[in-house]
Design a protein around this motif. Structure first.
Motif, short mmCIF file in Angstrom:
data_model
loop_
_atom_site.label_atom_id
_atom_site.label_comp_id
_atom_site.label_asym_id
_atom_site.label_seq_id
_atom_site.Cartn_x
_atom_site.Cartn_y
_atom_site.Cartn_z
N GLN A 27 1.24 -0.83 0.20
CA GLN A 27 0.10 -0.09 0.25
C GLN A 27 1.00 1.32 0.20
N GLY A 28 0.67 1.98 1.20
CA GLY A 28 1.46 3.33 0.59
C GLY A 28 2.61 3.86 1.73
N ASP B 268 1.97 2.92 4.86
CA ASP B 268 1.74 1.76 5.62
C ASP B 268 3.10 0.54 5.94
N ASN C 37 -0.77 12.87 -0.11
CA ASN C 37 -1.40 12.41 -1.61
C ASN C 37 -2.80 12.59 -1.61
N HIS D 234 -5.44 10.30 -2.14
CA HIS D 234 -5.77 9.51 -1.43
C HIS D 234 -7.47 9.65 -1.09
N ASP E 246 -8.57 12.00 1.57
CA ASP E 246 -7.74 13.63 1.33
C ASP E 246 -8.51 14.25 1.84
N THR F 238 0.08 11.08 7.47
CA THR F 238 0.52 10.43 6.13
C THR F 238 1.94 9.57 6.05
N GLY F 239 2.54 9.25 5.03
CA GLY F 239 4.00 8.79 5.66
C GLY F 239 4.86 9.34 7.12
#
Length: 570
Positions: free
Chosen positions: A320-321, A324, A429, A432, A435, A504-505
């Motif tokens: 996934q992202g 994740d 993103n 998403h 988002d 987010t990441g």
């Protein structure tokens, strides 16, 4: 409609004239009327055996095969029919339907084009062509086909509804809503249009109207599993979790193989902190029609914790992202602890950061050739493999570290520290699915942040709408393309006193580094942050600031502002 009497009459005809192909073909149609599809096909086969060039028998046989979901065979029969009679319009159209079921959408469009070339006024072919174009993500062209179908049949309610779906995908919600309303006006008991209208209203945050629309769909069609599932998703967003679970259970009872409902249920269970049953149902993600990433196909078996992997090689891979991947790569050490040689496949921007994970034998960049392995497991299946619950989440404190050289580089780049440094991430993103709720305009964030701090943008990319705010706030340091990959982001994170971020990441990165991480969460958060808590069992350094009302960040920022001044203010 007296099909049994019809079959008896055809049998009498066949007894008198056993070589009459038409009698066998028409007898097959009567069997189809009784839903005795196998008998129908046998009758068509008799007709074809007598008269191999009987195009209608091949056509009817193809239609019967479609009813048995034998779409490849159906296409083959349609091909014979149109080879014999190339002007058989309905055969071209139905062939397109079969190809659409086989997800051969370009071929389906070509087949509809043939039907339309023969019969330009064939509204149904225009409509189905539009549906195939929708699957190809060609919404503009799909709308043209729906418009043509509607011009030929102004009461074509399905065309209005699908046109609404296309407009919704193009982010034209008002026009889409008009289409759904038009479809319902034409057909007031159009349950699917009510359900799709509900999805659109939900996207527009008109939750009461959306709930009413789903309930109307269910009232019209009590066995409408998809509407129950859609209603459950909305109830989840409203934090009515038990009611949401009841909806998913009803959807599953109506449709026992309904992957979307199982997956939706898994998300609610995880949100509630019921991790073990949640992980089990989360495996349904691979069977969803809207799966984000297709399931990987390997000759080696999937490992979910049952087999011994001591002395074996196992491939772990992201699915996934970036967030994740960062959250679940912690399981690498546990897998290695079972005596396995661990290969991790990840995206290029994460590769340099993740290669230093404890227990990792080899890191492979996604797209490169894979070495030999005995088992494989996607990262988000590892919690299931290890029966993870709230009390057994591994390594919540720290499991990643920044590169010393990058750390030294960014120390020099930032210069001497004069005030507490605060890293900022305000958007994720844009593609998403959530988002619109999780990202925040930079102007909104800046308005709520106190003075007396050095603010550092940790975003590589900035949206066009945020550029004016960034340009008018030179006090926010922004490095943009200087952030080559996540090793740069990690080093910058390590130089912050605290990182304030939306989901987010970077939230996962900073938390995995063991640093103070303050996450701003929408009213209905992602499952991993659960509900009604200010901390996270996944990361010991995380503090959560939640919206108290839908689309209202003021309360969350008020608490965050106070916390900043308490912990870091002078």
């Amino acid at each position: 409609g007296k099909f049994e009497m019809a079959i008896s009459s055809f049998d009498n005809v066949i007894a008198i004239k056993p070589d009459l192909a038409e009698a066998y073909s028409n007898r097959g149609n009567a069997f189809l009327g009784l839903k005795q599809t196998e008998e129908a096909i046998a009758s068509y086969d008799k007709a074809i055996a007598i008269r191999p060039d009987y195009h209608l028998a091949h056509f009817n046989r193809a239609n019967a095969l479609q009813k048995l979901d034998k779409y490849d065979e159906a296409v083959a029969s349609f091909d014979i029919a149109i080879t014999i009679n190339p002007d058989l319009t309905q055969a071209w159209a139905n062939r397109g339907n079969a190809l659409k079921k086989l997800r051969k959408f370009n071929e389906a469009v070509a087949s509809y084009d043939k039907a339309i070339a023969i019969k330009p006024g064939f509204a149904e072919a225009h409509y189905n062509r539009g549906a195939a174009l929708m699957e190809l993500q060609q919404q503009g062209a799909a709308i043209e086909s729906f418009d043509k179908a509607i011009s030929l049949n102004p009461l074509y309610h399905e065309a209005y509804a699908n046109r609404g779906d296309a407009l919704k995908a193009l982010k034209r919600p008002e026009a889409a809503l008009e289409c759904f309303e038009r479809a319902i006006a034409i057909k007031p008991d159009f349950a699917e249009a009510y359900s799709n209208r509900g999805l659109l209203l939900q996207e527009l945050n008109h939750f009461d109207a959306a709930l009413t629309s789903f309930e109307r769909a269910i009232a019209i069609k009590p066995d409408f599993a998809e509407a129950y599932s859609n209603r459950g998703v909305l109830l989840e967003k409203l934090k009515q979790l038990d009611e949401a679970l009841a909806c998913f259970d009803k959807a599953i009872a109506l449709k026992p193989d309904f992957a979307e409902a199982y997956w939706n249920k898994s998300v609610v269970l995880l949100l509630k902190g019921e991790l073990r049953p949640g992980w089990e149902l989360y495996e349904w993600r691979w069977k969803r029609e809207t799966v984000v990433v297709p399931k990987r196909s390997f000759t080696r078996p999937l490992w979910l914790g049952k087999e011994s992997i001591s002395g074996k090689t196992i491939l772990l891979y992201s699915e996934q992202g970036f967030g994740d991947t960062i959250q679940f790569c912690r399981y690498t050490t546990l897998v290695a602890g079972l005596g396995a040689k661990v290969i991790l496949e990840s995206e290029m921007p994460l590769a340099a950061l993740l290669k230093q994970l404890d227990g990792l034998s080899e890191l492979v960049v996604k797209g490169s050739s894979l070495p030999d392995f005995d088992f494989h497991c996607p990262l988000l299946s590892l919690p299931l493999a290890f029966n993870t619950d709230l009390s057994s989440i591994p390594y919540p404190r720290r499991y990643l570290k920044s590169d010393p050289d990058k750390l030294e580089h960014w120390k020099k780049r930032l210069g001497d520290k004069t005030t507490p440094r605060v890293g900022l991430v305000w958007s994720g993103n844009s593609a998403h699915s959530n988002d619109v709720n999780r990202s925040i305009p930079l102007s909104t964030m800046r308005k709520h942040l106190p003075e007396g701090f050095t603010y550092v943008s940790l975003q590589k990319e900035v949206r066009q709408s945020d550029n004016p705010t960034l340009e008018s706030n030179p006090g926010i340091l922004h490095f943009g393309d200087e952030l080559e990959d996540f090793t740069d982001a990690a080093a910058l994170c390590d130089l912050m006193d605290v990182v304030i971020t939306v989901d987010t990441g970077i939230a996962h990165l900073n938390a995995a580094l063991g640093n103070p991480t303050w996450v701003l969460l929408p009213f209905s958060p992602d499952w991993r942050w659960m509900l009604d808590r200010v901390d996270s069992p996944w990361y010991s350094g995380v503090r959560l600031f939640r919206q108290q009302e839908q689309n209202d960040w003021s309360g969350a920022f008020g608490m965050l502002n106070s916390a900043m001044l308490t912990f870091y203010g002078k």
